[in-house]
Design an enzyme around this catalytic site. Structure first.
Site, PDB file in Angstrom:
ATOM      1  N   HIS A  54     -37.034 -12.373 -23.912  1.00 24.19           N
ATOM      2  CA  HIS A  54     -37.272 -11.375 -24.949  1.00 24.19           C
ATOM      3  C   HIS A  54     -37.748 -10.116 -24.236  1.00 24.19           C
ATOM      4  CE1 HIS A  54     -38.134  -9.799 -28.936  1.00 24.19           C
ATOM      5  NE2 HIS A  54     -39.124  -9.168 -28.325  1.00 24.19           N
ATOM      6  N   CYS A  55     -36.983  -9.055 -24.347  1.00 22.28           N
ATOM      7  CA  CYS A  55     -37.280  -7.831 -23.607  1.00 22.28           C
ATOM      8  C   CYS A  55     -38.006  -6.834 -24.511  1.00 22.28           C
ATOM      9  CB  CYS A  55     -35.991  -7.212 -23.083  1.00 22.28           C
ATOM     10  SG  CYS A  55     -36.269  -5.769 -22.069  1.00 22.28           S
ATOM     11  N   PRO A  56     -39.252  -6.517 -24.190  1.00 23.88           N
ATOM     12  CA  PRO A  56     -39.966  -5.545 -25.019  1.00 23.88           C
ATOM     13  C   PRO A  56     -39.447  -4.122 -24.825  1.00 23.88           C
ATOM     14  CG  PRO A  56     -41.318  -6.196 -23.169  1.00 23.88           C
ATOM     15  CD  PRO A  56     -40.092  -7.065 -23.130  1.00 23.88           C
ATOM     16  N   GLY A  59     -36.454  -4.148 -27.072  1.00 21.33           N
ATOM     17  CA  GLY A  59     -36.916  -4.540 -28.396  1.00 21.33           C
ATOM     18  C   GLY A  59     -36.210  -5.716 -29.033  1.00 21.33           C
TER      19      GLY A  59
END
Length: 166
Positions: A54-56, A59
């Site tokens: 999950h890439c912040p 997003g």
């Protein structure tokens, strides 16, 4: 007293994929058996096929449907940071005759760009390694734990030839 006849499904189901016996785990949140190389993202609250991470920064989850776009983003960012670093070095060498205090902001840019180039190149190099070895970040991280426990990792199953073993 009301007794319910609902019985939740088994936690795992064994299937044969390309002559390998694979256990499919049941996701109680999504109410389905997860295909191989699928994980549930607790942030997005859904199952993602070929879940990488999950890439912040972008997003959302990076997985099967958008990994090529994420990889292209990382590679283009590498080229951009290398180009900016080259421009800052060129600018610094051309302004060298003016004195140190006039070129101090450019020197700070050079230091920031230097560390940015190494971090972005490291990230793109790591993802190039993952593409070449047909792994995801999630599998690469969990493979280290598997090697410590069992001695060697199992081969990642391909999604062709899915048959149930019942």
């Amino acid at each position: 007293m009301g007794t319910s006849t609902y019985r939740p499904p088994a936690r795992t189901m064994e299937v044969v994929i390309n002559k390998y016996m694979v256990k499919l785990k049941y996701c109680y949140t999504c109410k389905m058996f997860r295909p191989p190389r699928t994980s549930h993202c607790s942030i997005c609250d859904n199952c993602v096929e070929r879940f990488d991470h999950h890439c912040p920064w972008v997003g959302n989850c990076v997985g099967k449907r958008n990994y090529r776009f994420f990889y292209a983003f990382i590679l283009s960012l590498s080229f951009l940071t290398a180009f900016i670093f080259a421009c800052v070095v060129t600018h610094l060498t051309l302004r060298n005759s003016r004195g140190f205090l006039d070129s101090l902001p450019t020197v700070l840019e050079l230091v920031i760009c230097f560390f940015s180039v190494w971090s972005i190149f490291g990230l793109s190099g790591f993802h190039t390694y993952l593409v070449a070895s047909n792994l995801t970040t999630n599998e690469d991280v969990s493979q280290g734990r598997w090697e410590e426990k069992k001695g060697h990792p199992p081969p990642p199953p391909l999604l062709t030839g899915l048959t149930t073993n019942r």
